[in-house]
Design a protein around this motif. Structure first.
Motif, PDB file in Angstrom:
ATOM      1  N   LEU A 367       0.659  -1.032   0.001  1.00  0.00           N
ATOM      2  CA  LEU A 367      -0.219   0.019  -0.369  1.00  0.00           C
ATOM      3  C   LEU A 367       0.852   1.621   0.023  1.00  0.00           C
ATOM      4  CD1 LEU A 367      -2.944  -1.169   2.828  1.00  0.00           C
ATOM      5  CD2 LEU A 367      -2.724  -0.465   0.063  1.00  0.00           C
ATOM      6  N   GLY A 368       0.233   2.408  -0.562  1.00  0.00           N
ATOM      7  CA  GLY A 368       0.961   3.639   0.305  1.00  0.00           C
ATOM      8  C   GLY A 368       0.308   4.732  -0.683  1.00  0.00           C
ATOM      9  N   GLY A 369       0.257   5.495  -0.072  1.00  0.00           N
ATOM     10  CA  GLY A 369      -0.525   6.992  -1.517  1.00  0.00           C
ATOM     11  C   GLY A 369      -1.363   7.388  -1.750  1.00  0.00           C
ATOM     12  N   LEU A 370      -2.257   6.128  -0.642  1.00  0.00           N
ATOM     13  CA  LEU A 370      -4.100   5.873  -0.567  1.00  0.00           C
ATOM     14  C   LEU A 370      -4.382   7.042  -0.720  1.00  0.00           C
ATOM     15  CD1 LEU A 370      -4.779   2.690   1.019  1.00  0.00           C
ATOM     16  CD2 LEU A 370      -4.401   3.178  -1.355  1.00  0.00           C
ATOM     17  N   TRP A 371      -3.947   8.400  -0.038  1.00  0.00           N
ATOM     18  CA  TRP A 371      -4.756   9.201  -0.478  1.00  0.00           C
ATOM     19  C   TRP A 371      -4.797  10.189  -1.523  1.00  0.00           C
ATOM     20  CZ3 TRP A 371      -6.367  11.753   4.549  1.00  0.00           C
ATOM     21  CH2 TRP A 371      -7.250  12.581   4.131  1.00  0.00           C
ATOM     22  N   GLY A 372      -4.234   9.521  -2.583  1.00  0.00           N
ATOM     23  CA  GLY A 372      -4.161  10.331  -4.125  1.00  0.00           C
ATOM     24  C   GLY A 372      -4.782   9.237  -4.465  1.00  0.00           C
ATOM     25  N   ARG A 373      -5.563   8.182  -3.744  1.00  0.00           N
ATOM     26  CA  ARG A 373      -6.554   6.993  -4.752  1.00  0.00           C
ATOM     27  C   ARG A 373      -7.248   7.416  -4.072  1.00  0.00           C
ATOM     28  NH1 ARG A 373      -3.529   2.699  -7.542  1.00  0.00           N
ATOM     29  NH2 ARG A 373      -1.334   3.888  -8.416  1.00  0.00           N
ATOM     30  N   ALA A 374      -7.478   6.857  -3.257  1.00  0.00           N
ATOM     31  CA  ALA A 374      -9.598   7.187  -2.683  1.00  0.00           C
ATOM     32  C   ALA A 374      -9.538   8.026  -1.209  1.00  0.00           C
ATOM     33  CB  ALA A 374      -9.096   5.615  -2.278  1.00  0.00           C
ATOM     34  N   VAL A 436      -0.008   3.780   5.144  1.00  0.00           N
ATOM     35  CA  VAL A 436      -0.827   3.410   3.705  1.00  0.00           C
ATOM     36  C   VAL A 436      -1.658   4.764   3.350  1.00  0.00           C
ATOM     37  CG1 VAL A 436      -3.079   2.742   4.151  1.00  0.00           C
ATOM     38  CG2 VAL A 436      -1.433   1.399   5.791  1.00  0.00           C
ATOM     39  N   LEU A 437      -1.416   5.610   3.980  1.00  0.00           N
ATOM     40  CA  LEU A 437      -2.108   7.088   3.445  1.00  0.00           C
ATOM     41  C   LEU A 437      -0.533   8.101   1.942  1.00  0.00           C
ATOM     42  CD1 LEU A 437      -4.541   8.060   5.534  1.00  0.00           C
ATOM     43  CD2 LEU A 437      -4.331   6.675   4.351  1.00  0.00           C
ATOM     44  N   TRP A 438       0.314   8.490   3.114  1.00  0.00           N
ATOM     45  CA  TRP A 438       1.311   8.450   2.147  1.00  0.00           C
ATOM     46  C   TRP A 438       2.183   7.969   1.534  1.00  0.00           C
ATOM     47  CZ3 TRP A 438      -2.118  12.446   4.114  1.00  0.00           C
ATOM     48  CH2 TRP A 438      -2.436  12.042   5.358  1.00  0.00           C
ATOM     49  N   GLY A 439       2.843   9.099   0.647  1.00  0.00           N
ATOM     50  CA  GLY A 439       3.400   8.201  -0.047  1.00  0.00           C
ATOM     51  C   GLY A 439       3.702   8.305  -1.586  1.00  0.00           C
TER      52      GLY A 439
END
Lengths: 500, 473, 101, 621
Positions: A367-374, A436-439
Motif C-alpha cells: 500500500l501507499g499513497g492512498l490519499w491520492g487514490r481514494a 498506507v496513506l502517504w508516499g
C-alpha cells in the motif's frame, strides 16, 4: 415503570439472533435472503439495544429477568442489565450489524452457515454480557467460542488451523480453570448455606479463606486474562487475528476481547473482592507491561492486521489498568473505553476488510499513497487512526483521560508511568498511516474508493467516534448505574485493600 | 423362585424370549429388514415395560435386584439395543448379515447388560459380564469378510478370556475372604476395622484386573482400539456404550458397599484414573483413524468416570451414572454416524475422509458435531453437564488435583475432537469423499441420539432428578 | 477337613500363576486358551475350597456356573480358531498385528 | 451580545472546516476558499466585538459539560480575559492575513479543500488553546494543533520526506505532551479539577515540594510545542510544509503555544524560583543554539525556522525572568515579523524558483514590495532600533539584567551575544537573498494579488508593533503590560541611566552584527564549507544523535520483541508445551504394538503394579 420493562427484552436480545440464525439455516438455498435475514435480525437487536438507553434511572439493575432452569443444580436463567452491560450490549449489537455488512459481498459461498454462525455468536455474546448466573455465564462463555472458531476455520485464510488451535487451547484452557473455580465456589457456598445456587448475588456472599479465595480468583483471572489478553497470554492473538476473516477479526477485537474485561469486573472482582484487591498491584503492573510491550511490538509489524492486533492488545491492557487501580473514576473510564475501543477497532478492521477486498492481503508494503487514490477511504482511515492514538475530541481520549486521572489519583507513580503510552500509540499509528496513506502508491495498485455500502458501514463509526469524543455523557451516564460496584468497593475498603 | 419374582424380570424376559424367537425364525425365513424391525420393536417393548413396571419384589433368586435402579438400566440398555439395531439397518443389509443371529445376539447382549446392571450378587455380576462378552466375541467378527475382523476377534477373545480368568479368581478370593457372594456383604465383609483384609486386597487386585479390562482402564486398555477398529460400527457403538456402561452400573453398588474401605484403594484408583486419562487423550491425539480415535477417547472417558467413582458419595455415584447414560447415548450416536457413512466398500477410516461432510450431508455433519462437542464437554450438550458433575464430585470429595488433571485432559482432547469438527466444516477441494451420502433409516436413531444429547445438555434437570431418585431407594 | 485352607489357597495360586505363565510364554492361540482354562480352574478350586471353609453352597454353585461359561467360551474359541486358520493360515498370536499405534 | 457567543470565536473556523469537509468537493473553488477565509476573518471580528468582555477578570463561558464521571467533571469552558483576548486577536488577525495569502499561494493546488480545511481546523484548535478555561480543553486544542501541524507539514504527502517531517513533528511534540499530561494529572490530583481559574486562584494548595517538579513538567510540555531544547529538532524539518503553513503554525501561532501555556499558568510557574531559572536557561540555550544554527543554513525557510526557535527561546527567557508581558510582547511582535518573513520568503521562493539561498534566482530584489517588506521583517528580527523586535527583545534583556543574580547575569550575557548572532544571520540572509549576481532564467512568475496584499499590513505591524508596549524611556506607557494586568510582579529595579545604557548597548549589538555580516557575507565567495558550518548546518548533529540514542534502539528493540520474545520466547514456550504433548503421545502410542503378547503381558504388569501398590500400602500402613 416504563413500558419497556414489561417485555422480556433481555431474553429477546438472545432470542432474536438465535431465531435469525435458525431462519438463515432454513433459507440456505438463497444466499441473498440469508444476508437480508442476518441484517434484519442483527438490526432488530441493535434497535432493541439502542432503545434500552431509554430505561429509567434506578439503582441496581436496570432490567432483570429470572426464570427457573436446572433446579436440581440451582442454576437459573438469570439475566440482568446495568450500565456496563448496556454499553456492551449496544457495542455487540452494533458490531454484529457491521460485521454482517462488512461480509456482505466477500462471503459468497455457504452464506447461510456463515450468517447463522455469526448470529449464533451474537447470541452467545449477549448471553455473556447479560448472564447473572454463573452456570449460564459459563455456558455462554464457552459456546460463543464455537461459532467464532468455525467461522475462522472455514472462511479464514489458508492454513488457519494452527492459529485456531492456539486460540482454542488458550481460551478453553483458561475457561476450564474458571469452571473449576465456579464449581468450588458453588460447592463452598452450598456447604455454608445449604442452598446450592449459581447466582452471582448469592455466591459473592460466600465466606472464603484467604488462600482458597486466591486460588478461586486465579481461576477466573486466568480465563479472563487469556481472553483479554494480557502479556504473555496474548500469544494466540496475532495469528488468530491475521488468519480470521476480517469481519470476524472485527468482532474478536471489538467484542470478544471485552468479554474478558467484563468478566474480570463482573465476576472475578465481585466474587473474590479481597483477593482481587490484593492482586491489584500485580494486575496493574502486568497491564502496564501489556500496554507498552504490545505497543512496542506493534511498531515492528509489517502487516496491518498484525499491527492492529498488537495495538488492540495494548489498548486492552490500558483498560485493565484502569480497572486495577481501584479508583472509581478510572473504572468508569475503563468501561467507557471498552465501548470506545470496540468502536475504533471495529472501524479499523472494517477499513482493513476493505483493503483485503481490494488487494487480497494486508501487507503494508503493498500500500501507499492512498490519499491520492481514494480520499474518502483515506479520510475515514485517518480519523480512525487519530481516534486510536487518542486525539482529544474523538472517542478514545475520554476513556483514556478518565483512566489516567483516576490512576493518578490513587497511584501517582503508576499513573505517571502509564502516560507515555500515548506516545507509543502515536508512534505505531503514525507509522501505519505513513505507509498506507502517504508516499507514492506501489506500481500496479488498483484501488477504488469506497462505495455506498462501505460508506454506510463507516459513517456510523465516525458519528459514534465524534459522539463519544464530544458528548460522552450519553454513555457515561448509564455507568452511574453500575450494579455491584458499591458492594465491591465496600469489600475492598473493608480489607483496607485500597492501594497506597 | 416364584411367579412374582419373574415380574421383576419381565423386560429381560421379553428381550430373551424375543431373541430366541428371532434366532429360531432366522433359521427358516431370514428376512433382514423385517427381523431388524422386529428386534427394534422387541427392544422398545422391553424398554416400555421397564419404564412402567413396578416390581413387587426387591430381589430375584438372590442374584438380581429389582426396583427403580434395575428398571432404569433395563430400559436404557433395551433402548440402546433398539438404537443399535436402528443404525445397523442399512449397514448390516449391505454386508449381508445373517439377520436372525445378528438381531438375537444384539438382544442377548442387552440382556447381559441388564443382568450386569441389576446384579446383587457376584454370581449375577459374573454371569452378566460373561453374557455380554460371549455375545460380543461373536458380534466382533460378525462381518466375516472384513479384513480386520479376524485380528479384532482374536484379540478380543483371548484377552477377554484372560480377563475372565482374573475376574473369576478375584471373585473366588472375595468369596474365600468373606464367605458370601451377596453384594453389599461381600464388599463390606472385606473391610475389617476400617481396613481391607490382606486376602481382600489381593481379591480386589484380581477383580480390578478383570473389571479394568472391561472398562479399558490403563494398562488393560490395549484391546480397545484394535477391537473398535475391527468390529462393525454398530457393534462397536454398543460395545463402547452399553458394555462399559453396564459394568459401571454394576460397579456403583460395589463401590458403595466397600464404603470405608474404598478410601484405602483411592490412591490406587487415582493413579489408574490419571494413567488412563493420559493414555487415552495422548493416543487419541495422534490417531488418524476415526474409530481408533473414538476408542482412545473412550479410554479417556473411562478415566473421567473413574474420577467420579473414586470420589464416591451420592454426588460421585450420581456423576458416574449421569455420565455413563449420556456417554452411552453420545458414543452410540457417533458410531451411528459412522455406520450411516459406511459404504459397502467399507467404513470411514481416515479423518480426512470427513473433510467437507457438512456440505454433503448436513444432517449427519450436524449430528456428528453435536456428538463431538458432547464428548469434548462443550456446553449445551449432555457431555458438559456430565463433565461438570464429575469435576464437581471431585472437588466435593477434596480431590481437586484430579479435577485439574481432568481439566488438562479435556483441554488436550479439544485437539482431536475439534480437529474433526473443523474437518467436517472445511470445504473439500481435492478428491471426492469416499463416504456415503446420508440415507434415512439409520438417521432416525442418530437423530434421536443427537436430539437427546442436546435436550439433556440444555435441560438436564429431569434426568438428574431421575438419577438421584434411583440412587436413593 | 484335613487340608488347611491356606494350603489350598497356595495351590490355587500356583495353578493360577502357571496358567498366567503359559499365557505369557505361549504363542499359539490354543495353548494360550489352555492357560486360560488353567486360570479358571484355579478360581474353581478356590471357590469349592472356600465353599467348604464357610460351609456355604454358594461357592460350589458359582463353580458350576463357571464351568458352564468355560464351556461356552471354549466352544466359541474353537470356532474362532477355525475361522482364523481359514482366513490367516496361522495360529501364532503375534501374526495378528496389523492394527497398532 | 450575550457572552455565550464568545464560543463563536473558535466555532466559526470549525464550522468553516466542517462545511468544507462535508461539501467542499461540491462547492466551487471560490465559495469553499472564500468560506475558509471569511470564517477566520469573522472570528477575528468577533474577538474585537467581544473585546470589552476581556476587561477585569475576564468572562467565563461554560458551553456544556464535556465529561462527567464520578470524581471528575470537565466543562467545556472558555475563558475570555485580557491574556486570551489579546492572544486570540493576534491569532485570528494573523490567520486571516495568512488565509488571504493562501488564496494566491494555493491557487494552482488541486487539493485546496483539504488545505483550507486543515488550516481552518488549525485556527479552531489554536483558538481553543487560547480561550480554554480548563486544562483538558486546552489539551484538546493542544493536540488539535499538533494534528493539523502534522497534516499540513505533510500536505504534499507524495513526497515521502514531507510525510516523515510531519510525523517527526507529531511524535516529538507528543513526547513532550507526555510531560504536560503528567503535570495536568498532577494538578488534577491536587485540586480535583482541571479548571484553570480555579487552579490559579488557589495555587497555595500546591505543596512546596511539588512546585518545582510541576513547573519542570509544564516546561517540558511547553518545550515540545515551542521547539525548545531538547525537543527542538522537529521544527527545521517542519519547513517541508507549504510556506504559509510555516508562517502560521511554525512561526506565529503554534510554536508560541508553549509560551502561552506558561503564561496562562504563570501564577503557578512563579511558585518555583528553580523552575523559572530552568525556563530561562532552556530559553537562552535554545536561543543561542538556534541562532548559531541559523547562521549556517542554506535554505531560506530553515534559516527562518531556526530563527523562530531562537526567538521563542527569548520568550522563554522572558518568562524565566518573570515578565509575562515581556514574553507576550515578544510573542506578538515576533508573530508579526516572522509571519511577514515567511510570507515574504514564500514570495521569494516563488520568484526565485528555489528554496536554497545559494542557488535561487535573485529575482525578488526587483520586486520592491517583496524586497521592502522582507527588509522590514529582517530588521525587526535583527532588532534594528525602533522596530517592534527591538523593543520587545530589549525589554526582555533589560528585565533579565534587572534580576541581577548570577544565573540571570549569565543569561543576559548570552542573550546579548545571541542578539548579535541574530543580527549576523539576518543580514547574512539578506545579503545572500538579495545581493550577489542575478542568474538569468526564463519567465519570472508574477505574484498574485492576494499574496502581495497582506505583506504591507504585516510590515506595518512589524515596524510599528512596538507601540503596543512602548517602554517609558521612549515615551510610552507599557500599554500591553497594563492591559494584561497579569501577575507580572517580578520587577527588578533598573535605574533610568542603566536603562539608557542597556538600550544603547542593544543598538550597538545590532550595528556590530550588521557590520560583521557586511564583512563576511557580502560576497558569495566568502562562503566556506568547513567543519563548523557543517556542524551548525546540521543543527549540531542533533538528529543523528537522536537517531542513535532513541530511534535506532527503539526500532531494533521493536524487531527484537517481534522476532525474539514473541516468536521464540512466548510462542516457543507454548508451542514447546504442545510439542512435548505430541512427543509424549508418540511415546505412549508406541506401547500399542499391535502384538497380542504385549497385550497379554500388560495383564501381568498390571497385576504386578496393583499387587506392589497394595504391598506398599500394607507395609507402609
Amino acid at each position: 415503570m416504563n413500558e419497556l420493562t414489561f417485555y422480556p427484552l433481555l431474553s429477546l436480545l438472545i432470542a432474536i439472533p438465535l431465531g435469525g440464525a435458525f431462519l438463515c439455516v432454513l433459507s440456505r438455498r438463497s444466499s441473498g435472503l440469508c444476508r437480508w435475514l442476518a441484517l434484519l435480525s442483527s438490526g432488530a437487536v441493535l434497535v432493541l439495544a439502542g432503545s434500552l438507553f431509554r430505561l429509567p434511572d434506578q439503582t441496581g439493575w436496570l432490567l432483570r429477568e429470572d426464570y427457573a432452569w436446572i433446579d436440581t443444580l440451582g442454576a437459573r436463567f438469570t439475566l440482568g442489565l446495568d450500565g456496563v452491560s448496556l454499553l456492551m450490549v449496544l457495542l455487540t449489537a452494533l458490531l454484529i450489524v457491521m460485521a454482517v455488512l462488512v461480509s456482505w459481498r466477500t462471503i459468497s459461498e455457504k452464506t447461510a452457515l456463515y450468517f447463522s454462525l455469526l448470529l449464533a455468536l451474537e447470541a452467545g455474546l449477549m448471553g455473556v454480557f447479560l448472564a447473572l448466573d454463573l452456570f449460564l455465564f459459563y455456558i455462554c462463555w464457552e459456546i460463543m467460542l464455537i461459532p467464532a472458531v468455525i467461522l475462522i476455520v472455514v472462511w479464514g485464510e489458508e492454513g488457519s488451523l494452527p492459529a485456531v488451535f492456539k486460540f482454542i487451547f488458550f481460551t478453553i484452557g483458561g475457561s476450564l480453570l474458571m469452571l473449576l473455580s465456579i464449581i468450588s465456589l458453588y460447592y463452598l457456598h452450598g456447604e455454608q448455606t445449604g442452598v446450592f445456587s449459581f447466582s452471582l448475588e448469592a455466591l459473592r456472599l460466600t465466606k472464603l479463606s484467604g488462600s482458597l479465595e486466591l486460588w478461586i480468583y486465579l481461576g477466573f483471572l486466568l480465563a479472563f486474562a487469556v481472553k483479554i489478553p494480557l502479556v504473555p497470554l496474548h500469544i494466540w492473538l496475532p495469528d488468530t487475528y491475521c488468519k480470521a476473516p476480517t469481519a470476524i477479526t472485527l468482532l474478536l477485537s471489538g467484542v470478544l476481547a471485552k468479554t474478558g474485561i467484563y468478566g474480570l469486573y463482573r465476576f472475578a472482582f465481585q466474587l473474590c473482592p479481597e483477593a482481587a484487591a490484593k492482586s491489584f498491584a500485580w494486575l496493574s503492573i502486568v497491564a502496564l507491561v501489556t500496554v507498552f510491550y504490545a505497543a512496542w511490538t506493534a511498531f515492528g509489524q509489517s502487516d496491518i492486521k498484525r499491527l492492529l492486533a498488537y495495538s488492540s492488545v495494548s489498548h486492552l491492557g490500558f483498560i485493565v489498568f484502569g480497572l486495577s487501580v481501584s479508583n472509581r473514576t478510572a473504572m468508569e473510564g475503563s468501561f467507557l473505553q471498552m465501548f470506545s475501543h470496540g468502536i475504533t477497532m471495529g472501524a479499523f478492521f472494517a477499513l482493513t476488510a476493505m483493503i483485503e477486498e481490494r488487494i487480497g492481503d494486508t501487507r503494508m508494503e503493498r500500500l501507499g499513497g492512498l490519499w491520492g487514490r481514494a480520499p474518502l477511504w483515506s479520510f475515514f482511515f485517518l480519523v480512525v487512526a487519530l481516534s486510536s492514538l487518542g486525539l482529544p475530541g474523538l472517542n478514545n481520549f475520554v476513556g483514556e483521560i478518565l483512566i489516567l486521572a483516576g490512576a493518578f489519583q490513587s497511584l501517582p507513580w503508576l499513573g505517571a508511568v502509564a502516560v507515555p503510552s500515548i506516545l507509543l500509540a502515536a508512534l505505531y499509528i503514525l507509522r501505519l498511516v505513513r505507509h498506507v496513506l502517504w508516499g507514492v502508491s506501489p506500481a500496479g495498485l488498483i484501488w477504488t474508493d469506497v462505495g455506498r455500502r462501505e460508506i454506510f458501514i463507516l459513517v456510523p463509526f465516525l458519528i459514534l467516534m465524534v459522539w463519544v469524543g464530544c458528548w460522552p455523557q450519553t454513555f457515561l451516564d448509564p455507568l452511574q448505574q453500575v450494579a455491584g460496584l458499591p458492594f465491591f468497593e465496600g469489600a475492598v475498603a473493608l480489607k483496607g485493600g485500597v492501594l497506597p | 423362585m416364584t411367579w412374582t419374582d419373574f415380574a421383576g424380570l419381565v423386560p429381560v424376559l421379553i428381550l430373551l424370549g424375543g431373541a430366541i424367537l428371532i434366532l429360531m425364525a432366522g433359521a427358516y425365513r431370514p428376512h433382514y429388514r423385517l427381523f431388524i424391525l422386529a428386534g427394534i420393536s422387541i427392544a422398545l417393548t422391553a424398554c416400555g415395560v421397564a419404564v412402567f413396571s413396578t416390581s413387587a419384589v426387591k430381589e430375584v433368586s438372590g442374584i438380581f435386584r429389582c426396583g427403580p435402579y434395575a428398571d432404569f438400566f433395563m430400559a436404557l440398555w433395551s433402548l440402546l439395543g433398539a438404537l443399535t439395531l436402528g443404525i445397523s439397518f442399512r449397514y448390516g443389509e449391505e454386508r449381508k448379515f445373517a439377520p436372525g443371529e445378528y438381531v438375537a445376539l444384539v438382544l442377548f447382549s442387552c440382556v447381559g447388560m441388564s443382568f450386569l446392571s441389576m446384579a446383587s450378587s457376584l454370581v449375577g455380576f459374573f454371569l452378566g459380564l460373561e453374557m455380554i462378552s460371549l455375545n460380543f466375541y461373536i458380534l466382533t467378527v460378525f462381518h466375516r469378510q472384513s479384513p480386520e475382523a479376524p485380528e479384532a476377534g482374536m484379540k478380543y477373545l483371548l484377552l477377554g478370556a484372560v480377563a475372565t480368568g482374573f475376574l473369576a479368581f478375584g471373585i473366588a478370593l472375595i468369596f474365600a475372604a468373606t464367605g458370601t457372594l451377596k453384594l453389599p456383604e461381600a464388599m463390606s465383609g472385606m473391610v475389617a476395622g476400617g481396613q481391607i483384609v490382606p486376602l481382600g486386597l489381593l481379591a480386589i487386585a484380581m477383580f480390578l484386573v478383570g473389571v479394568g479390562f472391561k472398562l479399558s482402564l490403563f494398562p488393560f486398555h490395549f484391546w480397545t482400539p484394535d477391537v473398535y477398529q475391527g468390529a462393525p460400527a454398530p457393534v462397536t457403538g454398543l460395545l463402547a456404550s452399553g458394555s462399559k456402561g453396564a459394568v459401571w452400573a454394576a460397579m456403583v453398588p460395589l463401590g458403595a458397599g466397600l464404603a470405608g474401605g474404598l478410601a484405602e484403594i483411592v490412591p490406587l484408583l487415582k493413579a489408574l484414573a490419571l494413567l488412563t486419562l493420559a493414555t487415552g487423550v495422548l493416543c487419541a491425539l495422534v490417531q488418524d483413524n476415526i474409530k481408533r480415535l473414538l476408542a482412545f477417547s473412550s479410554v479417556s472417558h473411562m478415566g473421567y468416570v473413574l474420577i467420579a467413582f473414586l470420589s464416591g458419595g451420592l454426588t460421585g455415584e450420581r456423576a458416574v451414572i449421569f455420565y455413563l447414560v449420556t456417554y452411552s447415548i453420545v458414543v452410540l450416536g457417533s458410531f451411528g454416524v459412522l455406520a450411516c457413512l459406511s459404504t459397502p466398500l467399507g467404513e470411514p477410516r481416515a479423518l480426512s475422509d470427513f473433510k467437507g461432510l457438512a456440505y454433503r450431508s448436513p444432517f449427519l455433519a450436524a449430528a456428528l458435531t453435536i456428538f463431538l462437542f458432547s464428548l469434548a464437554g462443550i456446553p449445551l450438550t449432555a457431555g458438559f453437564i456430565g463433565k461438570f458433575h464429575i469435576f464437581y464430585s471431585a472437588v466435593r470429595a477434596g480431590h481437586t488435583w484430579m479435577a485439574i488433571a481432568g481439566v488438562i485432559a479435556s483441554l488436550i482432547s479439544m485437539g482431536y475432537y475439534l480437529r474433526l469438527v473443523f474437518l467436517v466444516f472445511q470445504p473439500r477441494t481435492d478428491s471426492p469423499s469416499p463416504l456415503a451420502v446420508c440415507q434415512p433409516p439409520g438417521n432416525i436413531a442418530v437423530a434421536f441420539c443427537s436430539v437427546l444429547t442436546l435436550v439433556i445438555g440444555i435441560f438436564p434437570a429431569p434426568l438428574l432428578k431421575f438419577v438421584a431418585a434411583i440412587l436413593s431407594p | 477337613m484335613n487340608v488347611p485352607f491356606s494350603h489350598l489357597l497356595i495351590i490355587a495360586f500356583l495353578l493360577f500363576l502357571m496358567g498366567l505363565a503359559s499365557i505369557l510364554v505361549r504363542r499359539n492361540v490354543i495353548r494360550v486358551l489352555i492357560g486360560v482354562e488353567i486360570m479358571l480352574n484355579a478360581a474353581g478350586l478356590v471357590l469349592v475350597g472356600s465353599s467348604a471353609l464357610w460351609n456355604k453352597v454358594d461357592g460350589q454353585l458359582f463353580a458350576v456356573f463357571l464351568m458352564a461359561i468355560e464351556a461356552a467360551e471354549v466352544a466359541l474359541a474353537l470356532a474362532l480358531v477355525i475361522y482364523l486358520r481359514r482366513r490367516k493360515g496361522t495360529l501364532n498370536i503375534n501374526a495378528f498385528n496389523e492394527m497398532r499405534g | 451580545m450575550r457572552p455565550e457567543f464568545i464560543s463563536l470565536i473558535p466555532l466559526l473556523p470549525l464550522g468553516g472546516a466542517l462545511i468544507n469537509i462535508l461539501f467542499g468537493g461540491r462547492l466551487s473553488r471560490r465559495v469553499s476558499t472564500g468560506l475558509a477565509v471569511v470564517s477566520v476573518a469573522l472570528a477575528a471580528f468577533m474577538v474585537v466585538a467581544f473585546w470589552s468582555y476581556a476587561a477585569g477578570g475576564g468572562t467565563r463561558v461554560e458551553l456544556y459539560t464535556w465529561i462527567e464521571a464520578s470524581g471528575l467533571r470537565v466543562p467545556l469552558v472558555l475563558l475570555f480575559d485580557s491574556l486570551s483576548a489579546s492572544m486570540a486577536l493576534m491569532v485570528t488577525g494573523v490567520s486571516t492575513l495568512i488565509h488571504i495569502y493562501c488564496l494566491g499561494y494555493m491557487s494552482r493546488e488541486k487539493d485546496y479543500v483539504r488545505f483550507f480545511v486543515l488550516l481552518n481546523l488549525f485556527v479552531f484548535a489554536m483558538l481553543v488553546i487560547v480561550l480554554a478555561g480548563d486544562l483538558l480543553v486546552l489539551f484538546l486544542g493542544w493536540e488539535g494543533v499538533g494534528f493539523c501541524s502534522y497534516a499540513l507539514i505533510g500536505f504534499w504527502y507524495r513526497e515521502g520526506r514531507n510525510a516523515d517531517a510531519g510525523q517527526k513533528a507529531f511524535v516529538m511534540t507528543r513526547a513532550a505532551d507526555v510531560f504536560l499530561l503528567i503535570a495536568m494529572l498532577w494538578l488534577f490530583r491536587i485540586f480535583g479539577t482541571f479548571s484553570i481559574p480555579d487552579i490559579m486562584a488557589r495555587t497555595e494548595l500546591i505543596p512546596a515540594a511539588a512546585a518545582t517538579p510541576l513547573v519542570l513538567l509544564l516546561l517540558a510540555g511547553a518545550c515540545g510545542k515551542s521547539a525548545q531544547f531538547p525537543f527542538m529538532s522537529w521544527l527545521p524539518d517542519a519547513m517541508a510544509g507549504p510556506t504559509p503553513v510555516s508562517a502560521l503554525i511554525h512561526a506565529a501561532t503554534m510554536v508560541t503555544a508553549g509560551v502561552y501555556l506558561l503564561c496562562r499558568l504563570f501564577p503557578l510557574v512563579m511558585l518555583s524560583a528553580q523552575g523559572m531559572a530552568a525556563i530561562a536557561l532552556v530559553g537562552i540555550l535554545t536561543a543561542g543554539y538556534a541562532a548559531l544554527c541559523a547562521l549556517a543554513q542554506d535554505e531560506i525557510k530553515r534559516v527562518l525556522a531556526y530563527s523562530t526557535m531562537s526567538q521563542v527561546g527569548y520568550m522563554f527567557v522572558a518568562l524565566g525572568a518573570g515578565t509575562l508581558s515581556g514574553a507576550m510582547f515578544h510573542l506578538y511582535t515576533h508573530a508579526f515579523f516572522k509571519s511577514l518573513l515567511f510570507l515574504g520568503a514564500g514570495c521569494i521562493v516563488l520568484l526565485g524558483g528555489e528554496n536554497n539561498i545559494f542557488r535561487m534566482d535573485r529575482a525578488a530584489r526587483r520586486n520592491p514590495l517583496v524586497f521592502g517588506t522582507f527588509l522590514v521583517g529582517s530588521l525587526a528580527l535583527a532588532g534594528a532600533p525602533l522596530t517592534s523586535g527591538f523593543f520587545s527583545k530589549d525589554g526582555i534583556l533589560t528585565t533579565v539584567f534587572s534580576r541581577g543574580s548570577g544565573l540571570y547575569e549569565l543569561v543576559w550575557v548570552l542573550g546579548s551575544l545571541t542578539a548579535f548572532v541574530t543580527a549576523l544571520y539576518t543580514f547574512r540572509l539578506l545579503y545572500l537573498v538579495f545581493g550577489g549576481k542575478e542568474k538569468t532564467r526564463g519567465e519570472i512568475p508574477t505574484l498574485s494579488f492576494s499574496m502581495a496584499v497582506v505583506l504591507p499590513f504585516l510590515a506595518v505591524a512589524a515596524l510599528f508593533g512596538g507601540v503596543i508596549n512602548l517602554p517609558a524611556i521612549f515615551g510610552g506607557n507599557e500599554t500591553l503590560r497594563h492591559f494584561l494586568e497579569g501577575p507580572d510582579v517580578i520587577q527588578g529595579f533598573v535605574a533610568h541611566r542603566e536603562e539608557i545604557i542597556l538600550t544603547a548597548l542593544a543598538v550597538a549589538v545590532f550595528a556590530i552584527g550588521w557590520l560583521a555580516a557586511y564583512g563576511l557575507f557580502r560576497r558569495e565567495s566568502a562562503l566556506r564549507d568547513n567543519m563548523a558550518s557543517r556542524f551548525f548546518r546540521s543543527g549540531f548533529y542533533i538528529d543523528q544523535l537522536l537517531e542513535t540514542l532513541f530511534q535506532r534502539p527503539f526500532r531494533t528493540l521493536a524487531r527484537f520483541w517481534d522476532r525474539a520474545t514473541e516468536r521464540q520466547l512466548f510462542d516457543g514456550f507454548f508451542s514447546g508445551l504442545g510439542n512435548m504433548t505430541f512427543g509424549g503421545a508418540k511415546i505412549v502410542r508406541r506401547m500399542q504394538t499391535g502384538r497380542l503378547s504385549t497385550y497379554l503381558g500388560s495383564f501381568a504388569w498390571g497385576l504386578l503394579f496393583l499387587a506392589s501398590f497394595f504391598l506398599c500400602c500394607a507395609l507402609g500402613g
